[in-house]
Design a protein around this motif. Structure first.
Motif, PDB file in Angstrom:
ATOM      1  N   VAL A 270      11.243  82.167  14.843  1.00 25.47           N
ATOM      2  CA  VAL A 270       9.707  83.185  14.767  1.00 25.47           C
ATOM      3  C   VAL A 270       8.942  82.247  15.647  1.00 25.47           C
ATOM      4  N   VAL A 271       9.028  80.902  15.700  1.00 24.60           N
ATOM      5  CA  VAL A 271       8.024  80.264  16.493  1.00 24.60           C
ATOM      6  C   VAL A 271       8.333  80.555  18.028  1.00 24.60           C
ATOM      7  N   GLU A 272       9.590  80.379  18.351  1.00 21.84           N
ATOM      8  CA  GLU A 272       9.929  80.574  19.820  1.00 21.84           C
ATOM      9  C   GLU A 272       9.655  82.092  20.427  1.00 21.84           C
ATOM     10  N   TYR A 273       9.708  82.961  19.323  1.00 23.99           N
ATOM     11  CA  TYR A 273       9.704  84.349  19.839  1.00 23.99           C
ATOM     12  C   TYR A 273       8.375  85.169  19.211  1.00 23.99           C
ATOM     13  N   GLN A 274       7.313  84.367  18.675  1.00 23.49           N
ATOM     14  CA  GLN A 274       6.185  84.700  18.036  1.00 23.49           C
ATOM     15  C   GLN A 274       5.499  85.441  19.220  1.00 23.49           C
ATOM     16  N   THR A 275       4.783  84.794  20.072  1.00 19.70           N
ATOM     17  CA  THR A 275       4.072  85.207  20.980  1.00 19.70           C
ATOM     18  C   THR A 275       4.469  86.423  21.885  1.00 19.70           C
ATOM     19  N   LEU A 276       5.985  86.408  22.137  1.00 21.69           N
ATOM     20  CA  LEU A 276       6.753  87.532  23.004  1.00 21.69           C
ATOM     21  C   LEU A 276       6.691  88.469  22.219  1.00 21.69           C
ATOM     22  N   THR A 277       7.016  88.406  20.829  1.00 23.68           N
ATOM     23  CA  THR A 277       6.944  89.799  20.041  1.00 23.68           C
ATOM     24  C   THR A 277       5.690  90.387  19.904  1.00 23.68           C
ATOM     25  N   TYR A 278       4.479  89.585  19.832  1.00 30.70           N
ATOM     26  CA  TYR A 278       3.235  90.192  19.835  1.00 30.70           C
ATOM     27  C   TYR A 278       2.824  90.982  20.925  1.00 30.70           C
ATOM     28  N   TYR A 279       3.128  90.459  22.162  1.00 31.28           N
ATOM     29  CA  TYR A 279       3.030  91.213  23.199  1.00 31.28           C
ATOM     30  C   TYR A 279       3.633  92.345  23.508  1.00 31.28           C
ATOM     31  N   VAL A 280       5.122  92.089  23.152  1.00 28.69           N
ATOM     32  CA  VAL A 280       5.744  93.548  23.333  1.00 28.69           C
ATOM     33  C   VAL A 280       5.436  94.407  22.249  1.00 28.69           C
ATOM     34  N   THR A 281       5.240  94.265  21.042  1.00 28.37           N
ATOM     35  CA  THR A 281       4.598  95.076  20.148  1.00 28.37           C
ATOM     36  C   THR A 281       3.221  96.022  20.480  1.00 28.37           C
ATOM     37  N   SER A 282       2.575  94.771  21.190  1.00 25.23           N
ATOM     38  CA  SER A 282       1.224  95.431  21.476  1.00 25.23           C
ATOM     39  C   SER A 282       1.459  96.469  22.672  1.00 25.23           C
ATOM     40  N   LEU A 283       2.254  96.297  23.420  1.00 19.92           N
ATOM     41  CA  LEU A 283       2.572  97.175  24.592  1.00 19.92           C
ATOM     42  C   LEU A 283       2.859  98.384  24.182  1.00 19.92           C
ATOM     43  N   LEU A 284       3.828  98.402  23.246  1.00 19.01           N
ATOM     44  CA  LEU A 284       4.314  99.684  22.508  1.00 19.01           C
ATOM     45  C   LEU A 284       3.182 100.453  21.787  1.00 19.01           C
ATOM     46  N   LEU A 285       2.324  99.660  21.105  1.00 16.74           N
ATOM     47  CA  LEU A 285       1.235 100.345  20.474  1.00 16.74           C
ATOM     48  C   LEU A 285       0.409 101.157  21.315  1.00 16.74           C
ATOM     49  N   ALA A 286       0.170 100.320  22.691  1.00 20.34           N
ATOM     50  CA  ALA A 286      -0.723 100.765  23.859  1.00 20.34           C
ATOM     51  C   ALA A 286      -0.207 102.069  24.609  1.00 20.34           C
ATOM     52  N   ALA A 287       1.201 102.140  24.394  1.00 19.91           N
ATOM     53  CA  ALA A 287       1.563 103.270  25.233  1.00 19.91           C
ATOM     54  C   ALA A 287       1.201 104.587  24.907  1.00 19.91           C
ATOM     55  N   PRO A 288       1.117 104.788  23.695  1.00 17.91           N
ATOM     56  CA  PRO A 288       0.592 106.362  23.413  1.00 17.91           C
ATOM     57  C   PRO A 288      -0.842 106.630  23.941  1.00 17.91           C
ATOM     58  N   GLY A 289      -1.615 105.532  23.580  1.00 17.50           N
ATOM     59  CA  GLY A 289      -3.015 105.561  23.996  1.00 17.50           C
ATOM     60  C   GLY A 289      -3.252 105.692  25.518  1.00 17.50           C
ATOM     61  N   ILE A 290      -2.473 105.038  26.334  1.00 13.13           N
ATOM     62  CA  ILE A 290      -2.276 105.289  27.871  1.00 13.13           C
ATOM     63  C   ILE A 290      -1.901 106.523  28.243  1.00 13.13           C
ATOM     64  N   THR A 291      -0.847 107.142  27.514  1.00 11.57           N
ATOM     65  CA  THR A 291      -0.495 108.366  27.574  1.00 11.57           C
ATOM     66  C   THR A 291      -1.521 109.195  27.630  1.00 11.57           C
ATOM     67  N   GLY A 292      -2.383 109.058  26.350  1.00  8.30           N
ATOM     68  CA  GLY A 292      -3.620 110.135  26.101  1.00  8.30           C
ATOM     69  C   GLY A 292      -4.484 110.106  27.135  1.00  8.30           C
ATOM     70  N   VAL A 293      -4.874 108.776  27.574  1.00  9.47           N
ATOM     71  CA  VAL A 293      -6.044 108.751  28.547  1.00  9.47           C
ATOM     72  C   VAL A 293      -5.638 108.938  29.785  1.00  9.47           C
ATOM     73  N   PHE A 294      -4.563 108.751  30.406  1.00  6.60           N
ATOM     74  CA  PHE A 294      -4.203 108.929  31.914  1.00  6.60           C
ATOM     75  C   PHE A 294      -3.394 110.174  32.160  1.00  6.60           C
ATOM     76  N   TRP A 295      -2.622 110.768  31.280  1.00  5.74           N
ATOM     77  CA  TRP A 295      -1.904 111.898  31.366  1.00  5.74           C
ATOM     78  C   TRP A 295      -2.478 113.030  30.530  1.00  5.74           C
ATOM     79  N   GLY A 296      -3.138 112.948  29.316  1.00 10.06           N
ATOM     80  CA  GLY A 296      -3.588 113.927  28.509  1.00 10.06           C
ATOM     81  C   GLY A 296      -4.900 114.400  28.975  1.00 10.06           C
ATOM     82  N   ALA A 297      -5.695 113.412  28.984  1.00 10.91           N
ATOM     83  CA  ALA A 297      -7.120 113.839  29.405  1.00 10.91           C
ATOM     84  C   ALA A 297      -7.405 114.454  30.953  1.00 10.91           C
ATOM     85  N   PRO A 298      -6.758 113.989  31.839  1.00 17.17           N
ATOM     86  CA  PRO A 298      -6.793 114.765  33.124  1.00 17.17           C
ATOM     87  C   PRO A 298      -6.034 115.940  33.153  1.00 17.17           C
TER      88      PRO A 298
END
Length: 344
Positions: free
Chosen positions: A57-85
């Motif tokens: 857990v300690v070895e991959y904790q930070t990387l897991t956080y960033y990878v998961t955060s990227l997936l959480l941000a992906a739908p929002g990025i889609t809505g902002v940069f693809w859906g809104a325009p």
């Protein structure tokens, strides 16, 4: 019409596919490395297994956080940069009138744009979600925290629902505001608000929680600030815990209840006596000057706990995905209705 939509969004699509391919290579390489470490230290552990799990857990904790955060941000990025325009740019520049003066109806115009671009956005997010879920499987098996808001929203099928919702939300914002940049800002604010509201106010009530009473003598205890807080989680420190309240602001204990993997949804920390009255401080075994284990063994105190069992994870995934897909359908229908009724 489909060809025109592709010409308009081919650059965004190719950039998204290139980024997805690069991320896929990274996740496959690091995911195989994580699996090798898991198989060699955790899966066949015969010694200090807790230390081996914590090391993973300690070895991959930070990387897991960033990878998961990227997936959480992906739908929002889609809505902002693809859906809104999608519609706002057409209305802002006036190019929609050229299309409507041809043989293309307003209804067909918006449905093709929503369908073609939306399917690409959902497909990209879906592939990314599958990759991240596969990649994080070893560490998820150690943490047993799939019900926590960050992990639940960043795994399995629910990101597909988020992507569809964010995209149609952006399209509706663009249709109503008719300016690209304000529509992008409105989409971001609305999507973030929904992502905060759902995990804490709606998700716990998809199914009526189960209720149980747990005696303090059966609990696992660690002081707050110990292993569970220092980056080396102990076995079972996930949604399956409460905090016992003490008599002061910093006098409390973190307590594991029930089985690992369950999700405690009741208000944490209420220690009750035999008459179901709340007990605080030393009588409630939360005074750090006393031995909590001795207090637990000699008291008849208990916790009233409402929880979601671990086997409800996939039903919750399907329910939440269905909710967001239904909202996406309603937003798409609203866009079509609004566009047909408005004047050119």
């Amino acid at each position: 019409m489909i060809w025109l939509t592709w010409r308009q969004y081919r650059v965004q699509t190719l950039v998204a596919l290139a980024a997805l391919a690069a991320l896929a290579i990274f996740l496959v390489v690091t995911g195989l490395q994580m699996r090798d470490l898991y198989d060699s230290t955790v899966a066949h552990c015969r010694g200090d297994c807790e230390t081996a799990r914590n090391a993973l857990v300690v070895e991959y904790q930070t990387l897991t956080y960033y990878v998961t955060s990227l997936l959480l941000a992906a739908p929002g990025i889609t809505g902002v940069f693809w859906g809104a325009p999608l519609i706002a740019r057409e209305l802002e520049t006036g190019t929609h009138r050229l299309v409507w003066n041809q043989s293309i109806t307003r209804g067909r115009w918006i449905l093709v744009k929503l369908g073609a671009v939306g399917l690409i956005a959902v497909a990209v997010t879906g592939v990314l979600s599958l990759l991240v879920t596969w990649w994080a499987d070893p560490i998820d098996r150690v943490n047993l925290d799939r019900f926590t808001p960050l992990m639940f929203s960043g795994r399995a099928i629910v990101p597909l629902g988020y992507a569809a919702f964010a995209f149609t939300l952006g399209a509706c914002a663009g249709l109503l505001i008719r300016r690209t940049v304000p529509a992008m800002a409105a989409t971001l604010v609305a999507f973030v608000a929904v992502q905060i509201l759902v995990p804490f106010a709606i998700r716990p009530h998809f199914v009526t929680p189960e209720h149980t009473e747990v005696t303090l003598s059966s609990l696992v205890v660690a002081p707050v600030g110990g292993g569970a807080e220092s980056g080396a989680p102990k076995d079972g420190w996930n949604g399956n815990h409460v905090q016992l309240k003490g008599s002061g602001d910093d006098s409390y204990l973190r307590v594991g209840v029930l089985k690992p993997g369950v999700w405690v949804v009741s208000d944490p920390g209420a220690v009750l006596d035999a008459s179901d009255r709340e007990v605080r401080g030393a009588p409630g075994c939360a005074d750090r000057s006393t031995d909590p284990f001795e207090c637990f063994a000699t008291s008849n105190l208990h916790l009233a706990v409402d929880y979601q069992p671990a086997d409800r994870y996939w039903p919750f995934q399907w329910v939440e995905t269905g909710i967001f897909l239904a909202l996406s359908g309603l937003l798409a229908g609203f866009c079509s209705w609004w566009l047909r009724r408005r004047t050119a």
